[in-house]
Enzyme design. Structure first.
Site, mmCIF file in Angstrom:
data_model
loop_
_atom_site.group_PDB
_atom_site.id
_atom_site.type_symbol
_atom_site.label_atom_id
_atom_site.label_comp_id
_atom_site.label_asym_id
_atom_site.label_seq_id
_atom_site.Cartn_x
_atom_site.Cartn_y
_atom_site.Cartn_z
ATOM 1 N N ASP A 184 38.448 -26.675 -5.143
ATOM 2 C CA ASP A 184 37.808 -26.423 -3.863
ATOM 3 C C ASP A 184 38.221 -27.577 -2.950
ATOM 4 O O ASP A 184 38.688 -28.603 -3.436
ATOM 5 C CB ASP A 184 36.295 -26.413 -4.103
ATOM 6 C CG ASP A 184 35.532 -26.306 -2.826
ATOM 7 O OD1 ASP A 184 35.975 -25.550 -1.964
ATOM 8 O OD2 ASP A 184 34.493 -26.973 -2.713
ATOM 9 N N ARG A 229 40.913 -19.623 3.789
ATOM 10 C CA ARG A 229 39.999 -18.572 4.213
ATOM 11 C C ARG A 229 39.743 -17.560 3.111
ATOM 12 O O ARG A 229 39.832 -16.366 3.301
ATOM 13 C CB ARG A 229 40.563 -17.861 5.443
ATOM 14 C CG ARG A 229 40.408 -18.715 6.656
ATOM 15 C CD ARG A 229 40.663 -17.911 7.886
ATOM 16 N NE ARG A 229 40.233 -18.676 9.039
ATOM 17 C CZ ARG A 229 40.702 -18.506 10.239
ATOM 18 N NH1 ARG A 229 41.621 -17.598 10.471
ATOM 19 N NH2 ARG A 229 40.251 -19.218 11.233
ATOM 20 N N LYS A 252 38.298 -16.416 -4.806
ATOM 21 C CA LYS A 252 38.579 -17.606 -5.595
ATOM 22 C C LYS A 252 38.605 -17.245 -7.074
ATOM 23 O O LYS A 252 39.520 -17.601 -7.804
ATOM 24 C CB LYS A 252 37.502 -18.672 -5.362
ATOM 25 C CG LYS A 252 37.621 -19.404 -4.049
ATOM 26 C CD LYS A 252 36.587 -20.516 -3.982
ATOM 27 C CE LYS A 252 36.689 -21.298 -2.675
ATOM 28 N NZ LYS A 252 35.763 -22.417 -2.636
ATOM 29 N N ASP A 262 31.721 -22.005 -5.310
ATOM 30 C CA ASP A 262 32.717 -22.237 -6.357
ATOM 31 C C ASP A 262 32.251 -21.747 -7.715
ATOM 32 O O ASP A 262 32.994 -21.826 -8.682
ATOM 33 C CB ASP A 262 33.048 -23.728 -6.449
ATOM 34 C CG ASP A 262 33.481 -24.284 -5.117
ATOM 35 O OD1 ASP A 262 34.261 -23.608 -4.448
ATOM 36 O OD2 ASP A 262 33.029 -25.380 -4.760
#
Lengths: 389, 1289
Positions: free
Chosen positions: B411, B917, B923, B947
């Site tokens: 991150d 973005r 993710k 995250d």
């Protein structure tokens, strides 16, 4: 998942107290101790195995092993051991420094003196079969001579066989005498009486009788005195094996049955010597220590060196081995041997260890030389230069 | 609230159905003292919690049941049971169950101990006292937590922990607000505001629990921490709905609120906190997976060996001419047929050779991992002073995976950066204010004693600060010093407050203020109004709570002496302001800038009359400030930074209640705005709004704040005049510029609502609020409805500084062969900037930029880039490193099934990849795709709730316990306190754990095989009858005690290369990827070696003792001794560093072996019936031949391995060996070599960039040469830009 921190915090020992009582002082510092152990910095010896560092080890091993090997080999070679095939005894053996003699008396061949006996399968035949095996010694046995019987192809190490015994019974335990262990099945009881000693090992006790006679040049036979005590381990004889308490063995063993293959009960194994009778009979004890491998020998008798007499224990000349042939080995293609040996400190004759030591020593020495060359060529690079090219 | 006419019949039935899912609760008070059967709430569980797994009486059966869920345990128990079948038994069955019993007992002991701890903690919690209302005494009485029942009324005071889930009915606060801290629930340290059930009229001073006769309906307990709904039915049949805002969850702490009374709705295990409690998730490490395959191989080998045994036995029986003497019939008295015996033998062999499958391996590995984790958590280098936190290992079974990572997904915010926001720039009405002073307060080598000095002499500080400002500032450093105290108090650390106002802007604001009478903007000047609006938006458009409760805060400060209050920092800033304000001749109107404790609650405005007293009031007020500091508690650091920034310009947030917000304007005017509604931030809208009613004009204004594109899209483009369009365009330009500088950008806009429009909207909003299903969607819909046709106010840029040592860590990871991906929600420009600053990208790198909305374009870019990439990464070609920057939309397309292979291929060529973005879901998708498609080990590191998905998707998840709460940490396998710890965690601990554990596992396989094979070879000499020549006890002890400790110590403590060298030469980490670790190849080599060694260990004694009168157990005991030496010396070859512990365990094992064997064979006359070990060892040790056999066997057995090691170390040393050589050198020379090594490996490029990195400390100085800034807005499909080569794709 999230609430586990809630629990963890409380487990850490400052649940509400830290917040209620508060204060800067109560907060425990979590900083780990800076000790060599916790930081994994304990002083350590960190050898790196490279040609340079291990060179001496190889040479040292080589230099130590080769002499040991040579010593062993020479010693072993001094113990001459021969197997005699009995039908050609007289012609074949004429060696010097003969120290061990093996005589196969199984009687497989027709020409063998024991052939007839070997055909007899009956265990309990009341008329024992005997045969005589003549042989000659070219060299006298000087020191104490140990007489062994050897069996081949006899799997004393079979799993069921090994287990089939009751050590408590053999140790003189009265209750076990009357009620032997289950392990002895199916040699536990016979005719509703407990067998003493029970089990397959005892049941298959080696029961040939071997006698040795010296044939005088004049043809008369002189019996060689065979000592039957001291053939078992001292600890076995005195600690492990014990007769059940009681003065009269016959009375003690009353109510028990002899093993099915036996001709006489255990308390009659050696009626001549009460210290060698019953469970503490040494022949029996020796048999009960089961052999590791299917081909084995067991100590049978000792021919003691004659005291204060310069004449050899067994002088050169003609001998006769008288065999009372009881033990059938044909059922498993076994062989029976009689072995005479003057035991050296390393057991019997065995050149293997000597050869092994010499070989390994030489290999190490050779490797040492190879490594020396390698070290000479590459070693320097390792010590300082680490940049690969 | 959700009943009535509004609903159609269909909806009504649905709502009735819903009522089934509801729980109807009433107060217990009327029933007090009645027997249990009369209690209305008797069906609900009590508040006592029981987290123990077992009860005292059923511990053994339950634990066994639990343990038998493990396949390995079942296998061994099955074998032990099989042993009880007489036909196949190999050992005495009673003895054969010993090892499995020991294993089970050890595990049970561990479980029992853990359970005991849980029990004690439960008991302590259950006996905590709280106050429950009792009718008898008409007041609150002390009760234990465990005695609290559903329906009770509980009172909680400030700083107390809430005993059960309470529905908030009354607080001592006039507005019905109760603040709680949920740190123990979700780890977030900021205060959360909870409200009394809306509409419930309990806020009059005399709340009498006895008069609470309402029925409470709540949903069934669930584990959703952010969701809770239900209603109260009052006596007059009115239904009042409530949500999570009225729930005080168990385990949280009440703050800032003197007293709160709540109605118990959930108790014990039904509370939110307990429902959320689940243990650490079980992850299986890669090594363990590989190992399991090898265990399978072992099973196959075992079965084939057993088959050989069975066949051998059959053939042997067949070859016997008749039944021989030694063949003992079974207990039934007759022989089994030969095939049947063969079949039985198969099973006997399985029992005999069972340890071929290492029974102790799993237990040993668990123990080793515990040891490894002990050392990781005790590493003082991974300890962070600021937060007083160590590295935490939450997953106990994957430490070795740390040493085998190929891809790191990181991150950005809070992970690479500090997530401590500094207001850096702003753009108001198209004019840019650069705030240069703030920007320059960058990183400076720390100076100790700064803070103390600062505390004592504010004047001196001010001077020194001014003197140093151009170069340094040092403020950043000071923040670090005080951070430990402040860090916990949410985002009120001094850093954010420390904003130096921009001169121009300040003048502008103050000038504007001069024209403005402060009383509601009756006279308007367009421009000034916008400035005011801008700052007002900064101040109010947030959820920042003003906390004046110094006491509650102070308790949590660890080092009060070092603590510097925000107030004081403000003071410093104020004094600086004076310098400017003097220039502005606005001294007289400036007074309200100083803090004033006068907190009257009157609405409206008034002029402060202090006038020219200002200057001498400074010192006195600042002192009071320290004691009664005004903490801003915000949900995100951005908000706090903005509020603090506004404060510097005179717009100070004074108080916030649910329905009002009080702001002090630059000229001392205090306005109390009525808050009509707050449209909270959500990740879909990416903006938030506050609807206010101006206290004087009564005008309804909405202020909106959000990510630039989400706000810019909502502007009223259509009716903009040219000037406004210009403003918008230049603001956009500034925004892009900020993003390029790596700043967080936010846009501010406002909208004036007409009364009627608001009323209409408000109705819809109420409806949405009352809805019980899809309330979220409805709320969002209403929010979107309102947030349009906005007027742009301005934009801000907030800086998020890189964390300490990030570039160094990134470089080290890069050298270690780890590919780094950064997944961020930020704009590409921001991400690229951070990437350059953190050395993820070098200036020379080829950067491929993918940003397109068209799939075909996306495909062509991929193809072109692949071609390009392949050209650059050809072997032997000293090509450039490639970086890939990809946008969220494009990523979606690239991850579609037809393009994903191409994308991954390209990604594999890239050294680093930036995904901008991206949503949390993306993710985790990226991580999953890379992990599954490329079959590599992935690691995800992050600090925020966004995250969590990614952390859970990766093989190894690392959480950074930073500013954004603890969700990431809770979901992670390891938690660290800053990014730089990754370096040591991976390079040192990862490497160590990996090499240790793989060596140990291999060794365990080897050990068992070597030993068991002795038994197997023996079968060839005992007619395959399944005899063990080694006494069963010694056989069991051999594995269990004699040879177990050294390998475990080896697994915990061996150290192939020192930490310093591993850190100095990150490339050593690659060895974990390659052959050095655990692989099937090493496994098979070990197996071959094991077979060879067992052959040697068997046949040398065999050949030596062949034909002699040796008995079976003497033979076995010699073999046992030989293998002990062999196995231990084998380990000695493998051990890399011999510490005292190693010596002790090795020599101790030998000593233990001889002691036990000697004692055993001296005492066991008939202790272990069928076997006969009496005096064997003694007898044997009296014969010299035994020693000769021991020596030669060990030498022959180990010679090949030893020679191989020596030769490979000499002729082809691995990097690890070379590193070990380095360690022996003199430090100075070593340094030299390390440099040269790195120079060689990394190539000239790597070496240079490393140097550069050390020189350039300040990230912001690295300016990107990307040339897309201007066209970016207009041409979103712009595809790829190369830095140097400028090839258009």
């Amino acid at each position: 998942m999230m609430a586990s921190s809630y629990n963890a915090k409380e487990e850490d020992g400052n649940p509400s107290s830290a917040t209620v009582h508060g204060g800067a002082g109560t907060v425990k510092n979590k900083k780990p101790d800076n000790t060599a152990f916790k930081q994994q910095r304990l002083p350590a010896w960190q050898p790196i195995l490279t040609a340079g560092t291990v060179l001496p080890a190889f040479f040292v091993i080589g230099l130590i092993f080769i002499p040991i090997g040579i010593g062993l080999f020479v010693t072993s070679n001094n113990i001459k051991e021969f197997e005699a095939c009995l039908y050609s005894v007289y012609s074949k053996y004429s060696f010097s420094s003969l120290s061990t003699l093996q005589i196969d008396y199984t009687g497989v061949d027709l020409s063998s003196p024991c052939f007839n006996c070997s055909q007899n399968y009956i265990w309990n035949s009341t008329t024992p079969c005997t045969c005589s095996v003549p042989f000659s010694l070219d060299q006298p046995f000087e020191s104490n001579v140990f007489m062994y019987y050897g069996l081949s192809n006899f799997y004393q190490n079979h799993r069921r066989y090994v287990k089939s015994r009751d050590d408590s019974q053999l140790n003189g335990d009265l209750s076990s005498l009357k009620n032997p262990s289950k392990e002895c099945e199916p040699y536990r009881t016979s005719e509703n009486k407990p067998i003493a000693p029970c089990g397959a090992i005892a049941n298959s006790l080696f029961n040939d009788t071997l006698d040795l006679y010296y044939i005088d040049p004049n043809g008369s036979r002189t019996a060689i005195p065979l000592v039957k005590k001291g053939i078992a381990w001292w600890t076995d004889k005195h600690v492990k094996f014990r007769n059940p308490a009681g003065n009269n063995l016959t009375v003690v063993f009353q109510g028990t049955s002899k093993p099915v293959n036996w001709r006489k009960p255990v308390y009659e194994l050696d009626p001549s010597d009460s210290d060698n009778n019953g469970f503490i009979n040494e022949d029996f004890i020796v048999w009960m220590r089961t052999a590791a491998l299917p081909t084995f020998r067991k100590l049978y008798r000792i021919i003691q060196k004659k005291p204060n007499n310069m004449s050899p224990t067994l002088p050169r000349g003609q001998y006769i081995l008288d065999v009372t042939y009881n033990y059938p080995v044909r059922s498993f293609e076994g062989r029976k041997r009689m072995i005479l040996s003057t035991i050296s400190w390393m057991g019997g004759k065995n050149p293997f260890l000597g050869i092994a030591y010499i070989t390994v020593g030489s290999v190490c020495f050779f490797l040492g030389i190879v490594l020396l060359i390698i070290h000479h060529k590459y070693g320097n690079r390792n010590n300082n230069a680490d940049i690969p090219n | 609230m959700f009943i009535g006419a509004l609903f159609t019949t269909a909806k009504e039935t649905r709502s009735r159905e819903h009522e089934k899912d509801l729980r109807i609760l009433v107060s217990n008070l009327p029933y007090e003292g009645l027997p249990k059967t009369k209690q209305p709430n008797r069906y609900f569980p009590g508040n006592a919690v029981k987290t123990t797994k077992y009860s005292l009486w059923f511990f053994i059966p339950m634990n066994l049941y639990e343990q038998f869920h493990r396949f390995a345990n079942l296998y061994f128990v099955g074998l032990a049971v099989l042993n009880f079948v007489p036909a196949v038994e190999a050992f005495q069955p009673e003895v054969a169950i010993v090892p499995i019993c020991v294993m089970l007992a050890l595990t049970a002991l561990k479980d029992g101990w853990e359970d005991c701890r849980r029990f004690r903690s439960d008991r302590r919690i259950n006996h905590t006292s709280c106050r429950v209302y009792s009718r008898k005494v008409s007041g609150f009485v002390e009760r234990h937590w465990k005695d609290v029942r559903v329906g009770d009324l509980v009172e909680v005071a400030s700083n107390e922990i809430i005993p059960a889930d309470l529905l908030l009915l009354h607080t001592s606060d006039l507005n019905g607000v109760c603040h709680i801290e949920t740190a123990s629930l979700d780890g977030e340290t900021n205060l959360k505001r909870r409200l009394v059930v809306p509409g419930l009229n309990t806020q009059d001073s005399s709340f009498e629990p006895q008069n609470f006769h309402c029925t409470v309906a709540v949903e069934k307990p669930n584990d959703n921490l952010n969701q809770f709904k239900g209603y109260i039915e009052t006596s007059d049949m009115k239904r009042l709905g409530f949500g999570i805002d009225s729930l005080l969850p168990r385990g949280c702490t009440v703050r800032n609120t003197d007293l709160a009374t709540g109605f118990v709705v959930y108790t014990g295990h039904e509370t939110k906190s307990m429902m959320n409690k689940n243990g650490p998730q079980y992850k299986r490490s890669k090594l363990e997976c590989k190992m399991n395959i090898d265990v399978l191989f072992c099973v196959i080998l075992l079965f084939s060996m057993c088959l050989i045994g069975a066949l051998g036995h059959y053939v042997w029986l067949e070859s016997l001419p008749s039944v021989p003497l030694f063949l003992t019939p079974g207990s039934h008295g007759h022989m089994d047929s030969n095939p049947l015996s063969g079949l039985y033998m198969f099973f006997t062999m399985i029992i005999l050779l069972q340890i071929f499958i290492p029974i102790s391996l799993y237990v040993s590995i668990e123990m080793v991992k515990m040891g490894q984790i002990f050392f990781i958590t005790n590493d003082v280098d991974l300890y962070e002073e600021k937060t007083d936190s160590r590295v935490q290992c939450r997953a106990l079974n994957i430490p070795e995976d740390l040493g085998n990572i190929h891809y790191v997904f990181s991150d950005k915010t809070g992970t690479l950066t500090e997530n401590k926001m500094v207001f850096r720039r702003c753009s108001v009405t198209g004019t840019e204010y650069s705030h240069n002073e703030n920007g320059k307060s960058g990183k400076l080598p720390s100076r100790t004693g700064w803070t103390l000095e600062d505390d004592q002499e504010p004047e001196a500080v001010q001077q020194s600060q001014e003197g140093q400002q151009p170069h340094s500032g040092g403020g950043h450093h000071r923040n670090k010093e005080t951070g430990n105290a402040q860090g916990k108090a949410a985002f009120s650390s001094p850093l954010e407050t420390e904003v130096v106002p921009d001169r121009k802007l300040l003048q502008r604001v103050l000038a504007g203020g001069g024209d403005w009478d402060g009383c509601g903007g009756i006279r308007r000047c367009e421009a000034t109004d916008l400035y005011l609006d801008f700052f007002l938006a900064l101040t109010v458009c947030n959820t920042v709570v003003v906390s004046t409760a110094t006491t509650a805060r102070a308790q949590r400060q660890r080092v009060p002496s070092l603590f510097q209050s925000p107030g004081e920092v403000l003071q410093t800033a104020l004094q600086k302001m004076f310098v400017f304000s003097r220039l502005c001749h606005t001294l007289s109107s400036w007074q309200p800038m100083t803090e004033d404790l006068d907190t009257d609650h009157n609405s409206g405005c008034h002029h402060s009359a202090a006038g020219d007293q200002t200057s001498h009031r400074h010192q006195s007020t600042s002192e009071i400030d320290i004691s009664a500091q005004r903490c801003y508690v915000a949900e995100s650091p951005d908000e706090a930074a903005l509020v603090h920034a506004a404060k510097v310009y005179g717009f100070m947030l004074i108080a916030r209640t649910p329905n009002s917000v009080k702001v002090r304007l630059p000229h001392g005017v205090e306005l109390n705005y009525q808050v009509l509604d707050t449209l909270n931030f959500d990740p879909h809208r990416k903006r938030m709004s506050v609807v206010l009613r101006h206290p004087i004009s009564g005008e309804i204004v909405m202020y909106t704040k959000g990510a630039d594109y989400t706000v810019m899209d909502k502007l009223i483009w259509a009716c903009l005049n040219t000037a406004q369009k210009n403003v918008a365009a230049s603001t956009q330009r500034h925004l892009n510029w900020y993003a390029k500088e790596g700043l967080h950008t936010l846009c501010f806009a406002k909208k004036v609502l007409s009364e009627s429009a608001y009323k209409n909207w408000s109705l819809l909003r109420q409806e949405a609020l009352a809805a019980i299903d899809n309330r979220e969607e409805l709320l969002m819909e209403t929010a979107v409805n309102l947030e349009k046709q906005l007027t742009l106010l301005g934009a801000t840029g907030i800086e998020d500084r890189l964390q300490e040592c990030v570039p160094d860590t990134v470089m080290a990871l890069r050298e270690a062969g780890v590919r780094l991906w950064v997944l961020t929600g930020d704009k590409a420009e921001t991400a690229i900037n951070i990437a350059h600053a953190s050395r993820l990208l070098d200036q020379e790198d080829l950067v491929i930029h993918m940003n397109t909305d068209d799939k075909a374009v996306c495909k062509s870019i991929l193809d072109r880039s692949l071609e390009e990439g392949r050209r650059h990464t050809r072997p032997g070609y000293p090509g450039l490193s490639i970086g890939l920057v990809i946008d969220g939309h494009t990523l979606d397309m690239a991850l579609q099934s037809d393009l994903v292979d191409r994308f991954l291929e390209l990604a594999r060529l890239c050294r680093s990849v930036l995904c901008c973005r991206v949503t949390p879901l993306q993710k985790s998708t990226v991580v999953k795709v890379v992990r599954e498609r490329l079959k590599v080990m992935t690691l995800a590191v992050g600090d925020g709730a966004n995250d969590v998905n990614m952390i859970q998707a990766a093989d190894v998840g690392i959480g950074i316990s930073g500013q954004e709460g603890m969700q990431a940490v809770m979901a992670s396998d390891f938690s660290i306190s800053c990014f730089k710890h990754m370096k040591k965690l991976l390079l040192v601990h990862g490497h160590w754990c990996n090499s240790r554990l793989s060596n140990m596992a291999i060794y365990f396989f080897y050990k068992n095989v070597t030993y068991v094979n002795l038994l197997f070879w023996y079968q060839f000499f005992c007619g395959f009858s399944g005899t063990s020549m080694i006494d069963i006890w010694l056989l069991i002890f051999f594995n269990l005690f004699f040879t177990s400790t050294p390998p475990i110590m080896f697994g915990v403590m061996d150290r192939d290369v020192s930490a310093e060298t591993l850190l100095g030469l990150p490339e050593l980490y690659r060895t974990g990827h390659e052959s050095e670790g655990y692989s099937h190849f090493t496994f098979w080599i070990a197996m071959l070696d094991a077979f060879y060694q067992s052959l040697v260990c068997f046949f040398i004694p065999y050949l030596t003792y062949q034909g002699t009168d040796i008995d079976i157990y003497t033979f076995g005991s010699s073999m046992n001794t030989v293998s002990l030496f062999n196995i231990l010396l084998h380990l000695a070859i493998e051990i890399k560093s011999w510490t005292l512990v190693h010596w002790v365990t090795m020599l101790g094992s030998v000593a233990l072996y001889f002691t036990v064997t000697l004692v055993y064979s001296a005492t066991c006359i008939s202790c272990n019936p069928p076997s006969d070990p009496y005096w064997t060892t003694q007898q044997q040790m009296s014969e010299p031949i035994f020693y000769l056999v021991c020596v030669i066997t060990t030498v022959v057995a180990l010679l090949p391995r030893f020679t191989y090691r020596v030769l490979s170390n000499t002729l082809a040393p691995t990097p690890l060996i070379r590193a070990r050589h380095l360690e022996r050198l003199d430090p100075a020379i070593r340094e030299q070599w390390i440099k040269e090594w790195r120079g060689f490996r990394g190539g000239p490029q790597g070496g240079r960039s490393y140097q550069k990195q050390t020189q350039e400390q300040e990230p912001s100085r690295i300016t990107p040469t990307l040339s897309i800034t201007n066209n970016h807005l207009g041409t979103p499909t712009r595809s790829a830009v190369r830095h140097h080569h400028n090839v258009e794709l």
